[in-house]
Design a protein around this motif. Structure first.
Motif, PDB file in Angstrom:
ATOM      1  N   LEU A 164    -109.223   2.164  21.585  1.00 39.92           N
ATOM      2  CA  LEU A 164    -110.209   3.134  22.053  1.00 39.92           C
ATOM      3  C   LEU A 164    -110.254   4.267  21.034  1.00 39.92           C
ATOM      4  N   ILE A 165    -111.444   4.584  20.508  1.00 36.98           N
ATOM      5  CA  ILE A 165    -111.546   5.577  19.451  1.00 36.98           C
ATOM      6  C   ILE A 165    -112.660   6.572  19.742  1.00 36.98           C
ATOM      7  N   GLY A 166    -112.365   7.854  19.521  1.00 33.53           N
ATOM      8  CA  GLY A 166    -113.378   8.889  19.693  1.00 33.53           C
ATOM      9  C   GLY A 166    -112.856  10.051  20.510  1.00 33.53           C
ATOM     10  N   ASP A 167    -113.756  10.651  21.270  1.00 35.36           N
ATOM     11  CA  ASP A 167    -113.413  11.779  22.132  1.00 35.36           C
ATOM     12  C   ASP A 167    -112.873  11.223  23.443  1.00 35.36           C
ATOM     13  N   GLU A 250    -113.538  10.566   9.231  1.00 34.97           N
ATOM     14  CA  GLU A 250    -112.570   9.478   9.454  1.00 34.97           C
ATOM     15  C   GLU A 250    -112.911   8.674  10.696  1.00 34.97           C
ATOM     16  N   PHE A 251    -113.576   9.334  11.656  1.00 35.50           N
ATOM     17  CA  PHE A 251    -113.840   8.705  12.943  1.00 35.50           C
ATOM     18  C   PHE A 251    -115.209   8.034  12.996  1.00 35.50           C
ATOM     19  N   ARG A 252    -115.838   7.850  11.847  1.00 37.53           N
ATOM     20  CA  ARG A 252    -117.089   7.117  11.770  1.00 37.53           C
ATOM     21  C   ARG A 252    -116.771   5.625  11.687  1.00 37.53           C
ATOM     22  N   VAL A 253    -117.149   4.901  12.729  1.00 38.82           N
ATOM     23  CA  VAL A 253    -116.906   3.451  12.759  1.00 38.82           C
ATOM     24  C   VAL A 253    -118.154   2.782  12.180  1.00 38.82           C
ATOM     25  N   ASN A 281    -120.549  11.086  12.924  1.00 38.94           N
ATOM     26  CA  ASN A 281    -119.216  10.508  13.103  1.00 38.94           C
ATOM     27  C   ASN A 281    -119.160   9.729  14.419  1.00 38.94           C
ATOM     28  N   ASP A 282    -119.852   8.608  14.404  1.00 35.99           N
ATOM     29  CA  ASP A 282    -119.985   7.781  15.601  1.00 35.99           C
ATOM     30  C   ASP A 282    -120.031   6.328  15.141  1.00 35.99           C
ATOM     31  N   LEU A 283    -120.505   5.452  15.997  1.00 32.50           N
ATOM     32  CA  LEU A 283    -120.641   4.043  15.644  1.00 32.50           C
ATOM     33  C   LEU A 283    -121.876   3.881  14.766  1.00 32.50           C
ATOM     34  N   GLY A 284    -121.692   3.404  13.544  1.00 36.29           N
ATOM     35  CA  GLY A 284    -122.767   3.386  12.566  1.00 36.29           C
ATOM     36  C   GLY A 284    -123.851   2.360  12.858  1.00 36.29           C
ATOM     37  N   ALA A 285    -125.100   2.775  12.638  1.00 38.09           N
ATOM     38  CA  ALA A 285    -126.229   1.859  12.785  1.00 38.09           C
ATOM     39  C   ALA A 285    -126.219   0.783  11.712  1.00 38.09           C
TER      40      ALA A 285
END
Length: 345
Positions: A164-167, A250-253, A281-285
């Motif tokens: 689990l990654i993120g906020d 760093e948290f950009r998937v 910094n999120d799940l990349g398109a």
């Protein structure tokens, strides 16, 4: 345990047997969710759709699910267009709504709101997100997705490594998901977040008390290795007010990170919405089209899962199975341009 007449306020309500019953019914309802079959098991029933905080997927998914079961929906969106803006209490609103409808689905920015609302009504209430608290129907569709994805890969849920990654502090979806993951066996749950945004301690302790292994990390490039599933979440900016955002790239998937560290058969998920803007910094398109990306299969799972839940709460699960018939209207092929080859079969 029967769900008939129960409030669905927290993932605490479910046990593993109940999850399996819901997922069996959800599988039956997948053709209904796709418009290929029809049921009228809830014909005459009315759902109140009460969204006092912005929503796209959850609101439309819940409303579509109830309509697909043959029910009707009445709705309000935003506190400013309801009588709450005139000073009416949630308790008064709840008691009024219970005279209009058979079931209420509510989202509200305050954690305590759903409990206040449910305490004074005689109809079942479903929590569609209470601030930074929980989102149990999201967790149900997430688990249904994991079951289907792992089943396609010949894996069971037990014994998996889930990242689990993120906020994770403010994200209500991972909070509810942690409670459902705890129902399985021999998991390694990797929680990856900036130090100030880690998973609440009580949820970590819950998982440990069920015999699972917990790993905490601030380094995605290391912690994502060997994960069977990667569950990314966005930074909950609406929970921060004017505070600085403790987040880095760093948290950009994105494709670069996934190509570098993730398994070839990893399942990549996100409860959506994701911030698809360049540099977010999120799940990349740029992962669109990668067969590991399950976010739209995950989103699709919302309707059959919520249909199964509503049918169970209103006591018509058996009626659903008996009442299925083919739909009579045109439906396009159930694919999208970026769908993985196995999804098109």
């Amino acid at each position: 345990m029967s769900l008939t007449g129960k409030h669905i306020l927290s993932s605490d309500l479910f046990d593993r047997d109940e999850l399996e019953r819901l997922f069996e019914l959800a599988e039956v309802l997948v053709p209904v969710a796709r418009g290929e079959q029809v049921t009228r098991a809830l014909e005459g029933a009315v759902m109140a759709s009460l969204f006092f905080e912005p929503s796209t997927r959850t609101r439309l998914s819940c409303e579509s699910a109830f309509l697909r079961l043959g029910g009707a929906v009445t709705s309000t969106t935003g506190s400013e267009v309801s009588s709450l803006a005139k000073g009416e209490s949630l308790a008064d609103t709840s008691q009024v709504i219970s005279g209009y409808c058979d079931l209420a689905v509510m989202r509200h920015p305050e954690v305590s709101s759903i409990h206040e609302f449910a305490a004074v009504t005689n109809i079942p209430v479903v929590n569609a997100g209470n601030g930074a608290g929980e989102h149990p129907t999201q967790a149900l569709l997430d688990m249904f997705t994991l079951h289907r994805e792992f089943g396609r890969l010949g894996k069971s849920m037990d014994g998996r490594r889930i990242a689990l990654i993120g906020d994770l502090r403010h994200g209500r979806a991972p909070h509810s998901l942690m409670k459902l993951l705890a129902l399985y066996e021999d998991l390694t749950i990797v929680c990856i977040a900036p130090e100030s945004l880690g998973m609440p301690q009580e949820l970590l302790e819950l998982a440990v008390s069920h015999g699972h292994r917990i790993e905490e990390s601030h380094r995605p490039s290391i912690a994502l290795k060997e994960a069977d599933a990667v569950y990314a979440t966005r930074l909950q900016t609406e929970r921060f007010a004017d505070k600085p955002l403790p987040y880095s790239d760093e948290f950009r998937v994105d494709r670069a990170l996934v190509s570098q560290v993730c398994r070839a058969d990893a399942v990549i998920m996100h409860p959506l919405p994701r911030d698809s803007r360049p540099g977010a910094n999120d799940l990349g398109a740029d992962l669109n089209g990668d067969p590991r990306l399950a976010v739209f299969r995950q989103s699709d799972a919302g309707i059959p899962t919520r249909m199964a839940l509503f049918a169970s709460v209103l006591g018509v699960a058996d009626e659903v199975r008996k009442s299925l018939r083919p739909a009579g209207w045109y439906r396009p092929e159930y694919t999208r341009p970026d769908d993985a080859p196995f999804y098109k079969s």
